[in-house]
Write a protein that holds these residues in place. Structure first.
Motif, mmCIF file in Angstrom:
data_model
loop_
_atom_site.group_PDB
_atom_site.id
_atom_site.type_symbol
_atom_site.label_atom_id
_atom_site.label_comp_id
_atom_site.label_asym_id
_atom_site.label_seq_id
_atom_site.Cartn_x
_atom_site.Cartn_y
_atom_site.Cartn_z
ATOM 1 N N ALA A 54 0.916 -1.399 -0.165
ATOM 2 C CA ALA A 54 0.001 0.035 -0.126
ATOM 3 C C ALA A 54 0.750 1.292 0.139
ATOM 4 C CB ALA A 54 -0.996 0.214 1.239
ATOM 5 N N GLN A 55 1.988 1.282 0.759
ATOM 6 C CA GLN A 55 2.958 2.390 0.920
ATOM 7 C C GLN A 55 3.462 2.795 -0.560
ATOM 8 O OE1 GLN A 55 7.025 2.115 2.260
ATOM 9 N NE2 GLN A 55 5.933 2.914 4.204
ATOM 10 N N GLN A 56 3.745 1.610 -1.124
ATOM 11 C CA GLN A 56 4.526 1.690 -2.591
ATOM 12 C C GLN A 56 3.571 2.284 -3.583
ATOM 13 O OE1 GLN A 56 7.980 1.203 -2.569
ATOM 14 N NE2 GLN A 56 7.683 2.435 -4.513
ATOM 15 N N LEU A 57 2.280 1.720 -3.540
ATOM 16 C CA LEU A 57 1.199 2.287 -4.484
ATOM 17 C C LEU A 57 1.163 3.979 -4.161
ATOM 18 C CD1 LEU A 57 -1.207 -0.816 -4.533
ATOM 19 C CD2 LEU A 57 0.016 0.371 -6.534
ATOM 20 N N TYR A 58 0.950 4.249 -2.990
ATOM 21 C CA TYR A 58 0.680 5.613 -2.417
ATOM 22 C C TYR A 58 1.939 6.491 -3.161
ATOM 23 C CZ TYR A 58 -0.427 9.634 0.237
ATOM 24 O OH TYR A 58 -0.621 10.969 0.643
ATOM 25 N N LEU A 59 3.184 5.969 -2.893
ATOM 26 C CA LEU A 59 4.298 6.855 -3.441
ATOM 27 C C LEU A 59 4.449 6.816 -5.063
ATOM 28 C CD1 LEU A 59 7.027 5.802 -0.900
ATOM 29 C CD2 LEU A 59 5.741 7.990 -0.965
ATOM 30 N N ASP A 60 4.343 5.639 -5.668
ATOM 31 C CA ASP A 60 4.257 5.577 -6.947
ATOM 32 C C ASP A 60 3.168 6.400 -7.776
ATOM 33 O OD1 ASP A 60 6.329 3.964 -6.674
ATOM 34 O OD2 ASP A 60 5.392 2.184 -7.137
ATOM 35 N N GLY A 61 2.064 6.423 -7.096
ATOM 36 C CA GLY A 61 1.236 7.328 -7.564
ATOM 37 C C GLY A 61 1.202 8.824 -7.555
ATOM 38 N N GLY A 62 2.203 9.169 -6.897
ATOM 39 C CA GLY A 62 2.570 10.766 -6.686
ATOM 40 C C GLY A 62 1.474 11.336 -5.766
ATOM 41 N N LEU A 63 0.839 10.510 -4.961
ATOM 42 C CA LEU A 63 -0.088 11.055 -3.902
ATOM 43 C C LEU A 63 0.900 12.009 -2.700
ATOM 44 C CD1 LEU A 63 -2.264 7.840 -3.803
ATOM 45 C CD2 LEU A 63 -2.877 10.134 -4.662
ATOM 46 N N LEU A 64 2.029 11.513 -2.485
ATOM 47 C CA LEU A 64 2.371 12.196 -1.459
ATOM 48 C C LEU A 64 2.689 13.438 -1.503
ATOM 49 C CD1 LEU A 64 3.732 12.184 1.628
ATOM 50 C CD2 LEU A 64 5.992 11.646 0.622
ATOM 51 N N ASN A 65 3.143 13.892 -2.972
ATOM 52 C CA ASN A 65 3.354 15.495 -3.482
ATOM 53 C C ASN A 65 2.334 16.140 -3.255
ATOM 54 O OD1 ASN A 65 6.271 14.567 -3.687
ATOM 55 N ND2 ASN A 65 6.090 14.150 -5.859
ATOM 56 N N ARG A 66 1.094 15.282 -3.703
ATOM 57 C CA ARG A 66 -0.087 16.036 -3.617
ATOM 58 C C ARG A 66 -0.720 16.455 -2.407
ATOM 59 N NH1 ARG A 66 -4.001 15.713 -8.271
ATOM 60 N NH2 ARG A 66 -2.829 15.057 -10.046
ATOM 61 N N GLU A 67 -0.505 15.216 -1.360
ATOM 62 C CA GLU A 67 -1.409 15.484 -0.083
ATOM 63 C C GLU A 67 -0.703 16.030 0.956
ATOM 64 O OE1 GLU A 67 -3.170 11.815 0.255
ATOM 65 O OE2 GLU A 67 -4.169 12.007 -1.607
ATOM 66 N N ARG A 68 0.549 15.980 1.204
ATOM 67 C CA ARG A 68 1.652 16.312 2.313
ATOM 68 C C ARG A 68 1.127 17.559 2.877
ATOM 69 N NH1 ARG A 68 7.214 15.708 3.873
ATOM 70 N NH2 ARG A 68 7.645 14.697 1.853
ATOM 71 N N ALA A 69 1.168 18.595 2.133
ATOM 72 C CA ALA A 69 0.753 20.114 2.855
ATOM 73 C C ALA A 69 -0.667 19.790 3.404
ATOM 74 C CB ALA A 69 0.857 21.233 1.802
ATOM 75 N N LEU A 70 -1.631 19.421 2.476
ATOM 76 C CA LEU A 70 -2.878 19.387 2.965
ATOM 77 C C LEU A 70 -3.083 18.512 4.204
ATOM 78 C CD1 LEU A 70 -4.571 18.381 -0.490
ATOM 79 C CD2 LEU A 70 -4.794 20.683 0.765
ATOM 80 N N PHE A 71 -2.365 17.257 4.354
ATOM 81 C CA PHE A 71 -2.310 16.584 5.698
ATOM 82 C C PHE A 71 -1.931 17.189 6.653
ATOM 83 C CE2 PHE A 71 -0.342 13.637 8.493
ATOM 84 C CZ PHE A 71 -1.318 12.785 8.849
ATOM 85 N N VAL A 72 -0.541 17.776 6.451
ATOM 86 C CA VAL A 72 0.031 18.574 7.712
ATOM 87 C C VAL A 72 -0.826 19.507 8.224
ATOM 88 C CG1 VAL A 72 2.109 19.671 8.505
ATOM 89 C CG2 VAL A 72 2.435 17.788 6.963
ATOM 90 N N ASP A 73 -1.692 20.378 7.170
ATOM 91 C CA ASP A 73 -2.298 21.415 7.782
ATOM 92 C C ASP A 73 -3.723 21.006 8.539
ATOM 93 O OD1 ASP A 73 -0.722 23.367 6.735
ATOM 94 O OD2 ASP A 73 -1.844 23.535 5.020
ATOM 95 N N HIS A 74 -4.287 19.779 7.993
ATOM 96 C CA HIS A 74 -5.482 19.180 8.579
ATOM 97 C C HIS A 74 -4.994 18.451 9.743
ATOM 98 C CE1 HIS A 74 -8.422 15.938 9.343
ATOM 99 N NE2 HIS A 74 -9.131 16.933 8.611
#
Length: 484
Positions: free
Chosen positions: A44-64
């Protein structure tokens, strides 16, 4: 603080089968099924990273997360500075953030984002805690049932299984296996339902502690005001005390309420509270209403053999007073109600023999010969073998009695005493068909004892009575072997 019931000794004559199976099931699930979780997490971790999701969601997650948990600047920075793999796992398993993200306009307007996240979420949902854990704000029937068989660590499993065994084995004996199992499972369900009703969070809960707390409540409900022994561990203080079971319920309840209101840890006090309250109320109310049968003799530690021992003592008194006319019919009736009791057979055999009481003697011998092979019965068999040699004991001369006795003595390896019933059987007409085989077995036992005279007697009989039998030929070869 630990306070546990410690009143009943474990009796392996009444093994806690359901309790042991529950422990085995929980352990196998943890080792076999949950053992694959690390691979599922990495996928699951690899699919999340390979999908480029961390770059999209990092700031949103930290703020939330910072807004939700009231983080200061340093805490925000610590979260943002985490390793990519670790942060990806935290974001992917934060279901509250996921719910917020799914409702955000930006996410709903981006099909590529949705597709990448759905793949990662599908892989994450194969992790045991996500698939079968109970999430109050994401209610599912499989989580409601499955969560009580999952554990977060080996220590978590070990602690719950120890408490399950300590509280469970006595309840299983007192309530019966299937009622006990039903109440155990119902306590686990009730613990999750209370958590769902009072604290609808997005956290996945796992563990048998809610069901085990139900066992603690069931203990109070079953024992009520009966005074029992408890083990306690309060810091440096360890020991035992006795108190009415019901008096301990407020202490257990107060501990869980304190945890709900004031504790700051990851223990699911709502589940503990729900299981404890349900277990107590279910057993107490059902017992008072007459719908729940409890083994009161077990709870009171009565000897299950007490009625038999009382009747046996009364029989001994009759025999001791020579009231044999009363003792014989009472003994025959006891044989029907207490079959296969060696102590009873030992009392009744001399009585039946001295009175030449055919019905009583037949009942005694039938049960004696039906007993499993055990050393405890040998003295009575020896006595019977000695009595067979007495020509006055006509009832013991029956071929069926002699044959059974011979077989039992040969199995016990008592070849010397076996000669008495064997000699009697040699005079019976017609000869039992089993006699040649038994004669060969007996001869081999006598040969091992170097009783050549006895072997010769048996060989001479076979040659005279069964000259063409295979056993006769084998015994002749055996005698030649012994003569060398």
């Amino acid at each position: 603080m630990i306070i546990l019931p410690a009143d009943q000794p474990l009796d392996w004559r009444r093994p806690p089968v359901i309790t042991l199976l529950l422990i085995l099931l929980n352990t196998l699930i943890y080792i076999v099924y949950q053992g694959g979780d690390q691979a599922r997490i990495e996928e699951a971790q690899q699919l999340y990273l390979d999908g480029g999701l961390l770059n999209r969601e990092r700031a949103l997650f930290v703020d939330h997360l910072a807004e939700r948990e009231k983080f200061d600047a340093d805490q925000r920075h610590a979260i943002d500075a985490m390793r990519r793999q670790d942060l990806a796992t935290i974001i992917l398993r934060d279901l509250e953030f996921e719910d917020w993200l799914h409702r955000s306009p930006a996410y709903q307007a981006d099909p590529a984002w949705q597709q990448a996240r759905q793949k990662a979420e599908a892989a994450r949902d194969r992790i045991s805690a996500q698939r079968f854990g109970f999430i109050p704000n994401k209610f599912s029937v499989q989580g409601l049932f499955g969560a009580m068989f999952l554990h977060g660590s080996f220590d978590h499993l070990l602690g719950n299984m120890i408490f399950l065994f300590i509280c469970g084995f006595a309840l299983e004996a007192a309530l019966g296996r299937w009622v006990y199992l039903g109440l155990y499972l119902a306590s686990g369900l009730a613990s999750h339902l209370l958590w769902w009703a009072l604290d609808p969070v997005w956290v996945a809960g796992i563990g048998a502690s809610g069901a085990v707390s139900g066992l603690m409540g069931m203990t109070i409900g079953v024992y009520g005001l009966r005074k029992i022994r408890f083990f306690y561990w309060l810091g440096p203080l360890i020991g035992y005390f006795k108190a009415p079971a019901l008096w301990i319920f407020p202490a257990w309840l107060g501990k869980e309420l304190y945890g709900v209101l004031l504790a700051e840890d990851h223990v699911n006090y709502y589940a503990h509270l729900g299981g404890l309250a349900f277990g107590f109320l279910a057993t107490w109310l059902l017992h008072r209403a007459g719908f729940l049968k409890v083994d009161e003799a077990y709870l009171s530690k009565e000897d299950p053999d007490a009625p038999f021992k009382r009747e046996l003592a009364a029989l001994d008194q009759l025999i001791g007073r020579f009231a044999l006319d009363q003792a014989a019919p009472r003994g025959l009736e006891m044989l029907q109600r207490y079959p296969d009791r060696l102590a009873l057979l030992e009392r009744l055999y001399p009585l039946a023999k001295s009175r030449q009481d055919k019905p009583l003697l037949a009942a005694v011998l039938k049960q004696l010969f039906a007993l499993p092979e055990q050393a405890a019965a040998l003295p009575l068999l020896h006595k019977l073998a000695d009595d067979v040699a007495d020509p006055q004991q006509r009832l013991l001369q029956h071929p069926a009695v002699l044959l059974h006795l011979l077989q039992r003595l040969i199995k016990a390896g008592d070849s010397t005493r076996a000669l008495a019933p064997w000699r009697r059987l040699c005079q019976v007409t017609p000869v039992p068909p089993q006699l040649p085989g038994l004669t060969l077995q007996l001869a081999k036992q006598l040969g091992q004892r170097q009783d050549l005279r006895g072997v010769g007697e048996l060989g001479q009989y076979l040659r005279r009575a069964f000259p063409e039998a295979e056993q006769t030929r084998q015994l002749a070869l055996y005698q030649q072997h012994l003569a060398r």
